[in-house]
Design a protein around this motif. Structure first.
Motif, PDB file in Angstrom:
ATOM      1  N   ALA A  10      -0.871 -33.622  31.158  1.00 49.65           N
ATOM      2  CA  ALA A  10      -1.577 -32.354  30.985  1.00 49.65           C
ATOM      3  C   ALA A  10      -3.085 -32.566  31.070  1.00 49.65           C
ATOM      4  CB  ALA A  10      -1.212 -31.714  29.640  1.00 49.65           C
ATOM      5  N   CYS A  11      -3.564 -33.652  30.455  1.00 49.39           N
ATOM      6  CA  CYS A  11      -5.004 -33.940  30.501  1.00 49.39           C
ATOM      7  C   CYS A  11      -5.467 -34.222  31.924  1.00 49.39           C
ATOM      8  CB  CYS A  11      -5.322 -35.132  29.602  1.00 49.39           C
ATOM      9  SG  CYS A  11      -5.148 -34.781  27.832  1.00 49.39           S
ATOM     10  N   ALA A  14      -5.643 -31.006  33.877  1.00 53.43           N
ATOM     11  CA  ALA A  14      -6.802 -30.218  33.479  1.00 53.43           C
ATOM     12  C   ALA A  14      -8.074 -30.783  34.089  1.00 53.43           C
ATOM     13  CB  ALA A  14      -6.913 -30.189  31.953  1.00 53.43           C
ATOM     14  N   LYS A 242      -2.872 -26.240  35.614  1.00 56.82           N
ATOM     15  CA  LYS A 242      -3.581 -26.313  34.348  1.00 56.82           C
ATOM     16  C   LYS A 242      -3.050 -25.247  33.389  1.00 56.82           C
ATOM     17  CE  LYS A 242      -8.158 -25.890  32.260  1.00 56.82           C
ATOM     18  NZ  LYS A 242      -9.602 -25.580  32.481  1.00 56.82           N
ATOM     19  N   TRP A 243      -2.808 -24.052  33.912  1.00 57.32           N
ATOM     20  CA  TRP A 243      -2.285 -22.967  33.085  1.00 57.32           C
ATOM     21  C   TRP A 243      -0.931 -23.346  32.482  1.00 57.32           C
ATOM     22  CZ3 TRP A 243      -3.495 -18.542  30.790  1.00 57.32           C
ATOM     23  CH2 TRP A 243      -2.466 -17.692  30.402  1.00 57.32           C
ATOM     24  N   GLU A 246      -1.011 -25.385  29.310  1.00 60.80           N
ATOM     25  CA  GLU A 246      -1.601 -24.832  28.094  1.00 60.80           C
ATOM     26  C   GLU A 246      -0.550 -24.700  26.985  1.00 60.80           C
ATOM     27  OE1 GLU A 246      -4.758 -23.848  27.241  1.00 60.80           O
ATOM     28  OE2 GLU A 246      -5.460 -24.757  29.107  1.00 60.80           O
ATOM     29  N   ARG A 294      -3.139 -12.749  32.229  1.00 61.26           N
ATOM     30  CA  ARG A 294      -3.977 -13.664  32.995  1.00 61.26           C
ATOM     31  C   ARG A 294      -4.957 -12.896  33.881  1.00 61.26           C
ATOM     32  NH1 ARG A 294      -1.194 -18.101  36.284  1.00 61.26           N
ATOM     33  NH2 ARG A 294      -3.358 -18.811  36.257  1.00 61.26           N
ATOM     34  N   GLU A 322       7.422 -20.665  26.060  1.00 57.43           N
ATOM     35  CA  GLU A 322       6.898 -21.838  26.760  1.00 57.43           C
ATOM     36  C   GLU A 322       7.330 -21.848  28.216  1.00 57.43           C
ATOM     37  OE1 GLU A 322       6.679 -24.977  23.001  1.00 57.43           O
ATOM     38  OE2 GLU A 322       8.411 -24.982  24.360  1.00 57.43           O
ATOM     39  N   HIS A 325       5.087 -19.628  30.010  1.00 60.88           N
ATOM     40  CA  HIS A 325       3.665 -19.987  29.896  1.00 60.88           C
ATOM     41  C   HIS A 325       2.854 -18.848  29.273  1.00 60.88           C
ATOM     42  CE1 HIS A 325       5.068 -23.145  32.502  1.00 60.88           C
ATOM     43  NE2 HIS A 325       5.369 -22.272  33.435  1.00 60.88           N
ATOM     44  N   ALA A 327       0.637 -18.245  27.134  1.00 65.37           N
ATOM     45  CA  ALA A 327      -0.543 -18.655  26.377  1.00 65.37           C
ATOM     46  C   ALA A 327      -1.672 -17.658  26.626  1.00 65.37           C
ATOM     47  CB  ALA A 327      -0.981 -20.055  26.791  1.00 65.37           C
ATOM     48  N   GLY A 330      -8.206 -18.530  28.462  1.00 67.70           N
ATOM     49  CA  GLY A 330      -9.208 -19.338  27.782  1.00 67.70           C
ATOM     50  C   GLY A 330     -10.263 -18.542  27.046  1.00 67.70           C
ATOM     51  N   LYS A 333      -8.787 -17.005  23.977  1.00 67.86           N
ATOM     52  CA  LYS A 333      -8.504 -18.045  22.983  1.00 67.86           C
ATOM     53  C   LYS A 333      -9.756 -18.364  22.170  1.00 67.86           C
ATOM     54  CE  LYS A 333      -5.708 -21.225  24.279  1.00 67.86           C
ATOM     55  NZ  LYS A 333      -5.096 -22.405  24.935  1.00 67.86           N
TER      56      LYS A 333
END
Length: 411
Positions: A10-11, A14, A242-243, A246, A294, A322, A325, A327, A330, A333
């Motif tokens: 994931a890192c 991103a 990337k999304w 999250e 989104r 999950e 997705h 979430a 950004g 958040k």
């Protein structure tokens, strides 16, 4: 070990997305639009001849330079516009009256959409109910009442390259010999309100050209939504990955908590959808809500999902969220964190739904799904029991938030 591997992946995703989306900026912080252009694009200079084109308009006809003869229109404006861009929307409030005013006085106008739908991120569509496809250009032009041809260049973007279209809007004015005499913006304001405009640059140039005078200010800065080149589709894919990486939240809530959400003491529109994993229509429409969230991620908007599953099924609900997705974007958040919240997905915990109905919407008849759109201050401005019409809902939200940037909003 598997958890660590997933975290590492994931890192990496991103960081990859960040690296690919990094753009060059000018000294004032604005995007260096020229650096975004493909290597084979050409920037027109004053005195250059208008490049020819052969493009399909929203009326189904094909147009070229020959359709705009100098004998009928000694001044030709080629302007690049788009369906989704708030800068373009604002400029059109001045551009359309200009085109109508000078239509019989020697000015011809042709608009071109330079954008590739593959180069437009979903987060860039929050100021319009339309994307930049040819099909939706037809709808947009009809709705706005375009008094000039509106042509599509999104497949190859060759004309955008030939003209050096940096952004929407971007204006090119040609004289009777079809030599470039003005290039730049419509005017100096990015807002709808004409009172914020101090210099109507394109109009001034048109007036001078029709009077046979040299253009006093022949070039102006181009400010707008950068051209969505299809070479950027890799960035879109990276952003999608990337999304998907999250983290997704899920918090428990009772009727009192729902009542607090329904009061909506924020400056945002709050859309609340009541659903359950056992409700087939709920499950079918849920991806539309995530997409909507989104799309409106840079607007004053918040999507809240409220599950009526048995609290014992929390792992099942979390897994569903999950998988889709769900979430928060950004920007939202960060806003939620400042407000002391970290959840936009909730699981209702009380046995009876009577208190929930009273807290959320007394007009809710009971069945799922149920959706309400709540304005700041707690007024329900849209409610629907059953599956929503996503296009209708999006239109309602955009109409409420507006298709333009607004002074003082910072957006």
């Amino acid at each position: 070990m598997k958890t660590l591997l997933r975290f590492a992946l994931a890192c990496l995703l991103a960081l990859s997305a960040f690296a690919q989306q990094k753009v060059k900026r000018n000294a004032d912080g604005t995007v260096d639009l020229e650096s975004e252009m493909p290597a084979d694009a050409h920037k027109l200079a004053l005195g250059d001849t208008a490049p020819d084109f052969h493009l399909k308009g929203v009326d189904g006809k094909f147009y070229s330079l020959a359709d705009f003869t100098a004998s009928k229109a000694p001044v030709l404006m080629v302007v690049f516009l788009s369906n989704h861009c708030p800068y373009s929307h604002a400029a059109e409030t001045r551009l359309l009256p200009l085109a109508r005013e000078f239509a019989g006085k020697g000015l011809a106008v042709v608009a071109i959409n330079p954008n590739s739908p593959e180069g437009v991120a979903v987060t860039e569509l929050g100021y319009s109910k339309y994307n930049d496809s040819y099909e939706e250009m037809i709808l947009y032009a009809k709705e706005q009442g375009f008094p000039f041809p509106y042509l599509y260049d999104g497949d190859t973007q060759q004309i955008a390259k030939d003209y050096g279209c940096l952004a929407t809007p971007h204006v090119f004015l040609f004289d009777a010999q079809r030599k470039l005499r003005y290039v730049g913006r419509v005017d100096d304001s990015r807002f709808e309100d004409v009172k914020t405009m101090k210099s109507f640059d394109a109009r001034n140039a048109v007036v001078e050209m029709l009077a046979g005078k040299p253009v006093t200010v022949a070039t102006t800065p181009v400010v707008g939504c950068s051209t969505k080149w299809n070479t950027k589709k890799g960035d879109i894919v990276a952003a999608e990955e990337k999304w998907k990486a999250e983290p997704v939240d899920l918090a428990k809530i009772d009727a009192a908590g729902v009542a607090k959400l329904a009061k909506n003491d924020t400056n945002r529109l709050r859309l609340i959808n009541v659903w359950a994993t056992w409700c087939a229509p709920c499950v079918a429409e849920f991806p539309e809500f995530v997409s909507l969230s989104r799309r409106l991620g840079n607007r004053d908007f918040e999507f809240v999902s409220l599950s009526l599953d048995d609290p014992k099924l929390e792992p099942q609900v979390r897994k569903f969220l999950e998988n889709h997705h769900a979430a928060p974007p950004g920007r939202l958040k960060r806003v939620l964190k400042a407000e002391g919240r970290d959840a936009t997905n909730y699981l209702y915990t009380e046995a009876s739904t009577d208190a929930l109905v009273k807290a959320l919407d007394p007009e809710w008849p009971g069945p799922l799904p149920h959706t309400v759109l709540i304005a700041p201050g707690g007024k329900i401005i849209y409610r629907h029991n059953g599956p929503v019409d996503s296009a209708e809902l999006l239109a309602k939200i955009v109409a409420t938030l507006g298709p333009y940037y607004t002074p003082g909003s910072g957006k």
